[in-house]
Scaffold this active site. Structure first.
Site, PDB file in Angstrom:
ATOM      1  N   GLN A  36     110.552 -10.610  -3.835  1.00  0.00           N
ATOM      2  CA  GLN A  36     110.815  -9.240  -3.422  1.00  0.00           C
ATOM      3  C   GLN A  36     112.174  -8.717  -3.879  1.00  0.00           C
ATOM      4  O   GLN A  36     112.281  -7.592  -4.363  1.00  0.00           O
ATOM      5  CB  GLN A  36     110.676  -9.129  -1.903  1.00  0.00           C
ATOM      6  CG  GLN A  36     110.482  -7.717  -1.421  1.00  0.00           C
ATOM      7  CD  GLN A  36     109.926  -7.678  -0.009  1.00  0.00           C
ATOM      8  OE1 GLN A  36     110.690  -7.676   0.952  1.00  0.00           O
ATOM      9  NE2 GLN A  36     108.616  -7.655   0.123  1.00  0.00           N
ATOM     10  N   HIS A  78     121.703  -8.247  -0.448  1.00  0.00           N
ATOM     11  CA  HIS A  78     120.886  -7.342  -1.245  1.00  0.00           C
ATOM     12  C   HIS A  78     121.705  -6.716  -2.376  1.00  0.00           C
ATOM     13  O   HIS A  78     121.375  -5.646  -2.875  1.00  0.00           O
ATOM     14  CB  HIS A  78     120.298  -6.218  -0.367  1.00  0.00           C
ATOM     15  CG  HIS A  78     119.359  -6.713   0.681  1.00  0.00           C
ATOM     16  ND1 HIS A  78     119.788  -7.149   1.911  1.00  0.00           N
ATOM     17  CD2 HIS A  78     118.018  -6.866   0.680  1.00  0.00           C
ATOM     18  CE1 HIS A  78     118.762  -7.533   2.638  1.00  0.00           C
ATOM     19  NE2 HIS A  78     117.671  -7.377   1.915  1.00  0.00           N
ATOM     20  N   ASP A 124     118.056 -11.542  -4.874  1.00  0.00           N
ATOM     21  CA  ASP A 124     118.804 -12.505  -4.053  1.00  0.00           C
ATOM     22  C   ASP A 124     117.891 -13.608  -3.517  1.00  0.00           C
ATOM     23  O   ASP A 124     118.323 -14.742  -3.333  1.00  0.00           O
ATOM     24  CB  ASP A 124     119.459 -11.793  -2.873  1.00  0.00           C
ATOM     25  CG  ASP A 124     120.348 -10.657  -3.320  1.00  0.00           C
ATOM     26  OD1 ASP A 124     121.557 -10.876  -3.464  1.00  0.00           O
ATOM     27  OD2 ASP A 124     119.822  -9.550  -3.547  1.00  0.00           O
ATOM     28  N   TYR A 125     116.630 -13.269  -3.251  1.00  0.00           N
ATOM     29  CA  TYR A 125     115.711 -14.249  -2.680  1.00  0.00           C
ATOM     30  C   TYR A 125     115.202 -15.244  -3.716  1.00  0.00           C
ATOM     31  O   TYR A 125     114.592 -16.250  -3.365  1.00  0.00           O
ATOM     32  CB  TYR A 125     114.517 -13.548  -2.036  1.00  0.00           C
ATOM     33  CG  TYR A 125     114.869 -12.543  -0.961  1.00  0.00           C
ATOM     34  CD1 TYR A 125     116.143 -12.516  -0.382  1.00  0.00           C
ATOM     35  CD2 TYR A 125     113.947 -11.612  -0.518  1.00  0.00           C
ATOM     36  CE1 TYR A 125     116.474 -11.597   0.594  1.00  0.00           C
ATOM     37  CE2 TYR A 125     114.257 -10.687   0.469  1.00  0.00           C
ATOM     38  CZ  TYR A 125     115.523 -10.680   1.022  1.00  0.00           C
ATOM     39  OH  TYR A 125     115.848  -9.765   1.992  1.00  0.00           O
ATOM     40  N   GLU A 155     109.027 -18.531  -0.904  1.00  0.00           N
ATOM     41  CA  GLU A 155     109.402 -18.318  -2.300  1.00  0.00           C
ATOM     42  C   GLU A 155     109.136 -19.513  -3.211  1.00  0.00           C
ATOM     43  O   GLU A 155     108.742 -19.346  -4.364  1.00  0.00           O
ATOM     44  CB  GLU A 155     110.883 -17.917  -2.389  1.00  0.00           C
ATOM     45  CG  GLU A 155     111.168 -16.490  -1.989  1.00  0.00           C
ATOM     46  CD  GLU A 155     111.242 -16.279  -0.479  1.00  0.00           C
ATOM     47  OE1 GLU A 155     111.317 -15.118  -0.040  1.00  0.00           O
ATOM     48  OE2 GLU A 155     111.222 -17.298   0.263  1.00  0.00           O
ATOM     49  N   GLU A 160     105.094 -11.231  -1.659  1.00  0.00           N
ATOM     50  CA  GLU A 160     105.243 -10.665  -0.325  1.00  0.00           C
ATOM     51  C   GLU A 160     105.129  -9.143  -0.390  1.00  0.00           C
ATOM     52  O   GLU A 160     105.848  -8.501  -1.150  1.00  0.00           O
ATOM     53  CB  GLU A 160     106.596 -11.080   0.247  1.00  0.00           C
ATOM     54  CG  GLU A 160     106.754 -12.586   0.351  1.00  0.00           C
ATOM     55  CD  GLU A 160     108.211 -13.034   0.378  1.00  0.00           C
ATOM     56  OE1 GLU A 160     109.089 -12.180   0.586  1.00  0.00           O
ATOM     57  OE2 GLU A 160     108.461 -14.238   0.169  1.00  0.00           O
TER      58      GLU A 160
END
Length: 808
Positions: free
Chosen positions: A551, A596, A554-555, A529, A498
């Site tokens: 990115q 984040h 956390d993701y 993801e 992304e």
């Protein structure tokens, strides 16, 4: 040639066939289907009689899988689930004997060529790499990516397998990779049950393939149930192809070709598969084949009976519409074969399947019986000096069809009970047991990593080089220069994620590189993801070197199922015959806000064994790790420090070639009073704290492990602890998270416990995640003040007179 004959014989490179040739092909297809059904029936019986632990089979799906196999060519790939045994038999990927060897979990070399006895039945894989990690010629074989049990998990990887064909076709720089593709003509075949199309990864993969326009052919086996749950609870309109009609392409917009066919209609199935795969292969258009009106005669698995949840009407319908029965009827009605001919085929099939099962079972037992006899004899010898051991040997000797665990349990018990009775016979038993431990390590625990000639540990260590002209630049510029040089050097490298392509990622590590190397190599993706990870896995399995970017750390949680279930276990579950050297690039640590905060490290440590976990403290160390991984063939996650992209670092002259070895800890500052171990962004705080502690008369030795998987393979931490006798672990993860892992490694594995003169401490983040804002970070994660005061308190405990309490 009749229309039916045309499609049924589509795997034969001849324009015309005689009726006898056509008849031979049809009867052989029926034979494969019928043998597969017998394997399912017999396999279930073997589980229920206790010879195997669990069984799940492809009964009811035989005829469509025979039709699918006709369109599957050398170089193609399968990414399916655990009901595709007929397809495996029809393509030659598996024999029936190998199918049973896997059911019995036979770890003997060659018995279960798909997983070495590590996976349950119907989990197939083909040999992509040799023992030394070198690639096979994947264009000359029918390829099967290793199955996993999560019923939708194969979909993410499928996207990458198909996407590779697009890159091979459109990127002429890859033409030299002759062993991986022939002009991108390969189709990636996927299979999934109708109920599993409810999973998010299915919809994500369907959308991704439609956007990418790749040669992905997904077959949905629809038997109207998911385990015991009928379609009305699974799918809107109870019909997945109806739901997906919006994906159908038209003259103005790209999309899918969608087909629907009854699973018991043999000639229609052959026709649909030939048409669908021809379009998919030639035009690189994804196709979806919804195979309806299938049955599942034995129910979901050996753990239950479908009579419990299906109505009498449904069971009666299934009996009438069994695909093998309907094919049999068609053969008779079309005069393709007589009743006598079909009966002879069925009789022979039952005999051949039974013989294959017996052979697989006997070979499994024969691999254990010599060990059983050895242990019986060894314990009997020990019993001459210790008569009570005779009972153990007698019990083992009388155990028919003993499993290896029973043999070794008897051996270990005899060794334990004879601990106070030394004898030559006991010494012989100990030697046998120790020799066998190495064999069992190979059988059951080896190949967590590929461990081939391109293992990260075999990559030459090259130090970064600086001179008087070396510039101080932003950390992001170090990464950018590293990526630039490596993409120039190796055409196999591709990167996607992304915001990665057009703007060069959110922190500019790839700035300007899409314009230089093109959109095929450096590519933006949608917000998806799971299939970003799957894209990476599939590309890596086909010989490319993908960087799959998430990115923020956390993701990565959104893709953790794909990484854990599939990528991390790939080498282990195939016993090293497949590999996928994906580099997962992400960033984390010390940002602000609940989503984040970026340090769920214990989650990764617990789920990603089989991958390398790199936690560089700055961008220069990150570049060195990338340089190592670009030349290696094992998967890794690299977590860049999110707050380090604009910090100044000196640019190495050899920024694209220097390497940082994985698993090698580094002493950043020498000290004598206390060892502090930390990683990532926290190291800067530790270094800042050490300056004030020095003014207080405390000498801190700071160690950066650099990677957590593997962790400090040369035991730098233990050596430091032997000098300082005190240990503090500073960690941004939650209490008991990565810090507990680090303590176990240092105190237990490295035997650092024996060097301690006080209680070891951990300084971690709070149990929650940081709230937004700099104050939230300060009060939620270890600060410089926290580090200073924790170290000082540990010194106070050791010497209260020299270091009086601060807060009393």
């Amino acid at each position: 040639m009749a229309q039916n004959e045309k499609f049924i014989t589509n795997s034969i490179d001849r324009s015309e066939l005689s009726f006898n040739d056509f008849k031979t092909i049809v009867i052989n297809d029926y034979k494969i289907a019928f043998e597969s059904r017998q394997a399912s029936i017999l396999g279930r019986r073997e589980v229920l009689t206790g010879k195997a632990k669990f069984g799940i089979f492809g009964d009811g799906k035989e005829v469509p899988q025979v039709a699918m196999a006709k369109a599957f060519k050398n170089g193609d790939w399968r990414s399916g689930y655990y009901r595709d045994q007929t397809f495996a038999f029809a393509t030659g990927i598996s024999t029936i004997k190998e199918f049973f060897a896997q059911l019995y979990a036979n770890p003997t070399d060659g018995a279960d060529p798909f997983s070495g006895g590590r996976q349950m039945n119907c989990h197939f894989a083909t040999k992509s790499v040799n023992q030394d990690g070198s690639w096979n010629d994947l264009t000359q074989i029918k390829n099967c990516s290793s199955d996993i049990s999560p019923t939708g998990g194969q979909m993410a990887r499928l996207v990458g397998l198909a996407y590779a064909s697009k890159l091979f076709r459109n990127n002429k720089e890859l033409e030299y990779l002759k062993n991986f593709s022939v002009d991108g003509n390969e189709v990636a075949f996927g299979t999934i049950g109708n109920a599993s199309t409810s999973e998010g990864v299915f919809f994500e993969a369907i959308n991704a393939a439609g956007v990418l326009q790749i040669p992905m052919a997904i077959s949905i086996w629809d038997d109207a149930y998911g385990i015991s749950v009928p379609a009305k609870y699974q799918t809107t309109k109870e019909d997945i192809s109806e739901v997906l009609k919006g994906f159908q392409r038209d003259s103005e917009q790209p999309g899918y070709e969608i087909y629907k066919v009854k699973g018991w209609d043999y000639p229609a199935l052959c026709e649909v598969y030939e048409k669908a795969i021809a379009v998919c292969r030639a035009e690189h258009v994804p196709v979806l084949i919804h195979v309806t009106e299938l049955t599942q005669p034995q129910g979901h698995s050996t753990s239950g009976s479908h009579e419990r949840y299906k109505s009498k009407d449904r069971l009666s319908w299934e009996n009438e519409h069994d695909c093998i029965l309907k094919m049999r009827e068609w053969m008779l009605d079309s005069a393709v074969a007589t009743e006598e001919e079909i009966s002879e085929v069925e009789k022979d099939a039952k005999i051949s399947v039974r013989n294959a099962q017996k052979e697989a079972w006997n070979e499994f037992l024969d691999s254990i019986k010599p060990e059983q006899k050895q242990v019986v004899d060894l314990i009997s010898g020990m019993a001459k000096h210790q008569p009570e051991l005779a009972k153990i040997s007698a019990q083992l000797a009388s155990t028919a069809d003993a499993q290896r665990r029973e043999v070794f349990s008897a051996a270990r018990k005899a060794i334990r009970l004879s601990a106070k009775n030394s004898s030559p016979e006991r010494d012989e038993m100990l030697k046998w047991y120790q020799d066998q431990e190495a064999l069992n390590e190979d059988r059951y625990n080896s190949k967590l990593h590929t461990e081939g000639k391109e293992s990260p540990g075999n990559i030459e260590v090259i130090d970064a080089v600086y001179d008087d002209l070396s510039k101080m630049v932003d950390g992001r510029e170090v990464l950018n220069a590293c990526f630039d040089e490596n993409f120039e050097r190796d055409q196999r490298l591709v990167a996607f994620g992304e915001d990665l392509g057009n703007i060069g990622d959110v922190n500019q590590g790839f700035a300007g590189l899409q314009a230089k190397f093109g959109e095929l190599r450096i590519t933006d993706t949608g917000i998806r993801e799971m299939t970003i990870m799957g894209q990476g896995i599939g590309l890596a399995m086909r010989g490319l070197k993908p960087i799959a970017e998430i990115q923020y750390l956390d993701y990565l949680i959104f893709a953790l199922n794909v990484l854990s279930d599939d990528l991390a276990s790939l080498s282990y579950r195939t016993k090293g015959i497949q590999k996928a050297p994906v580099i997962v690039r992400t960033r984390g640590h010390r940002l602000e806000g609940i989503w984040h905060s970026g340090s769920p490290i214990s989650m990764l440590l617990g789920s990603l064994r089989g991958m390398h976990l790199c936690v560089p403290r700055n961008m220069t160390q990150a570049a060195g790790m990338y340089n190592t991984l670009f030349r290696a063939d094992e998967p890794a996650v690299v977590i860049e420090c999110l707050n380090g992209y604009r910090l100044k670092e000196k640019l190495p002259k050899n920024v694209g070639t220097f390497t940082v070895p994985l698993g090698k800890a580094e002493v950043l500052e020498q000290g004598s009073d206390i060892t502090v171990v930390s990683y990532g962004s926290s190291l800067r705080l530790v270094q800042e704290a050490a300056e004030e502690l020095a003014s207080m008369g405390i000498s801190v030795e700071i160690i950066d492990p650099q990677t957590l998987l593997p962790f400090d393979t040369t035991h730098v931490c233990a050596a430091s602890l032997a000098k300082t006798n005190k240990l503090l672990v500073v960690d941004e993860d939650v209490p008991g998270g990565a810090s507990a892992y680090i303590l176990q490694k240092i105190l237990e594995e490295q035997r650092g416990y024996f060097s301690l003169d006080g209680q070891p401490k951990t300084l971690s983040a709070k149990a929650h995640r940081p709230p937004f804002g700099s104050d939230g970070d300060y009060f939620s994660k270890p600060s410089v003040d926290d580090i200073i005061e924790t170290v000082y308190a540990m010194m106070h405990d050791a010497n209260p007179a020299k270091y009086p309490s601060i807060f009393e």
